[in-house]
Design a protein around this motif. Structure first.
Motif, PDB file in Angstrom:
ATOM      1  N   THR A   1      -2.231  -8.602 -10.059  1.00 11.08           N
ATOM      2  CA  THR A   1      -0.782  -8.733  -9.878  1.00 11.08           C
ATOM      3  C   THR A   1      -0.328 -10.173 -10.092  1.00 11.08           C
TER       4      THR A   1
ATOM      5  N   TYR B   1      -2.446  -1.723  -8.751  1.00  7.24           N
ATOM      6  CA  TYR B   1      -2.988  -1.090  -7.547  1.00  7.24           C
ATOM      7  C   TYR B   1      -4.315  -0.401  -7.834  1.00  7.24           C
TER       8      TYR B   1
ATOM      9  N   LEU C   1      -2.300   4.096  -2.659  1.00  9.55           N
ATOM     10  CA  LEU C   1      -2.591   2.914  -3.477  1.00  9.55           C
ATOM     11  C   LEU C   1      -2.780   1.683  -2.595  1.00  9.55           C
ATOM     12  N   ARG C   2      -3.520   0.709  -3.113  1.00 13.58           N
ATOM     13  CA  ARG C   2      -3.705  -0.592  -2.448  1.00 13.58           C
ATOM     14  C   ARG C   2      -3.529  -1.686  -3.498  1.00 13.58           C
ATOM     15  N   CYS C   3      -2.691  -2.644  -3.222  1.00 15.18           N
ATOM     16  CA  CYS C   3      -2.356  -3.695  -4.187  1.00 15.18           C
ATOM     17  C   CYS C   3      -3.585  -4.512  -4.584  1.00 15.18           C
ATOM     18  N   ASP C   4      -3.729  -4.736  -5.877  1.00 14.88           N
ATOM     19  CA  ASP C   4      -4.758  -5.630  -6.409  1.00 14.88           C
ATOM     20  C   ASP C   4      -4.071  -6.969  -6.669  1.00 14.88           C
TER      21      ASP C   4
ATOM     22  N   ARG D   1       3.465  -4.631  -9.909  1.00 18.17           N
ATOM     23  CA  ARG D   1       2.193  -4.803  -9.212  1.00 18.17           C
ATOM     24  C   ARG D   1       1.144  -3.823  -9.717  1.00 18.17           C
TER      25      ARG D   1
ATOM     26  N   TYR E   1      -6.987   3.362 -11.078  1.00 19.46           N
ATOM     27  CA  TYR E   1      -6.176   2.149 -11.113  1.00 19.46           C
ATOM     28  C   TYR E   1      -4.766   2.519 -11.552  1.00 19.46           C
TER      29      TYR E   1
ATOM     30  N   SER F   1       0.844  -1.205   0.000  1.00 16.76           N
ATOM     31  CA  SER F   1       0.000   0.000   0.000  1.00 16.76           C
ATOM     32  C   SER F   1       0.877   1.252   0.000  1.00 16.76           C
TER      33      SER F   1
END
Length: 153
Positions: free
Chosen positions: A87, A63, A80-83, A61, A53, A37
């Motif tokens: 990924t 996000y 951001l937050r990892c998808d 990665r 996005y 994140s």
């Protein structure tokens, strides 16, 4: 570092997302490098709120953009937050998996303790005719009953 901004209308739980409006920018990380994140700083971009996005090439990665702040000095801060689905999409699609839970609809033959089962049953009793032999090696004169269970429609 390179950040590619996208827009997507695909749901978060969809593995193959449709990405549009690719726009590449350079950025720097705010604080410690957190690949799950990250908070990134980049030059002000008009209409940045149309993007939801992103992809960081150096981290390999994808996000979700969860927050956008316009800071002083023409700087934009993106949280951001990892998808993980996008990924690790190649690994997920190539994996040989066993399903534990099923979504709504789909195959009714997958057991799921959280999915309601309906108590409808149709029971038929069929008597065997003694003159017609049953062809199986495990039958003998003491075998009197068969139980056949069928699931589905």
């Amino acid at each position: 570092m390179t950040l590619i901004l996208y827009n997507t209308t695909s749901p978060q739980r969809k593995i193959n997302k449709t990405l549009t409006n690719a726009y590449t920018v350079t950025f720097s990380l705010k604080g410690d490098a957190n690949v799950v994140s990250p908070v990134v700083l980049l030059k002000y971009i008009s209409g940045i709120d149309r993007f939801n996005y992103a992809y960081i090439e150096e981290f390999h990665r994808y996000y979700w953009i969860t927050d956008i702040h316009e800071l002083i000095g023409g700087v934009t801060e993106l949280t951001l937050r990892c998808d993980v689905l996008m990924t690790y999409k190649p690994d997920v699609l190539a994996a040989n998996l066993s399903m534990i839970r099923k979504g709504k609809g789909g195959l009714s033959m997958i057991p799921d303790t959280n999915y309601p089962l309906y108590p409808y049953r149709d029971m038929k009793v069929i008597k065997f005719v003694p003159e017609v032999p049953v062809l199986t090696d495990t039958m003998d004169e003491y075998t009197k009953c068969f139980v056949l269970t069928v699931a589905g429609k």
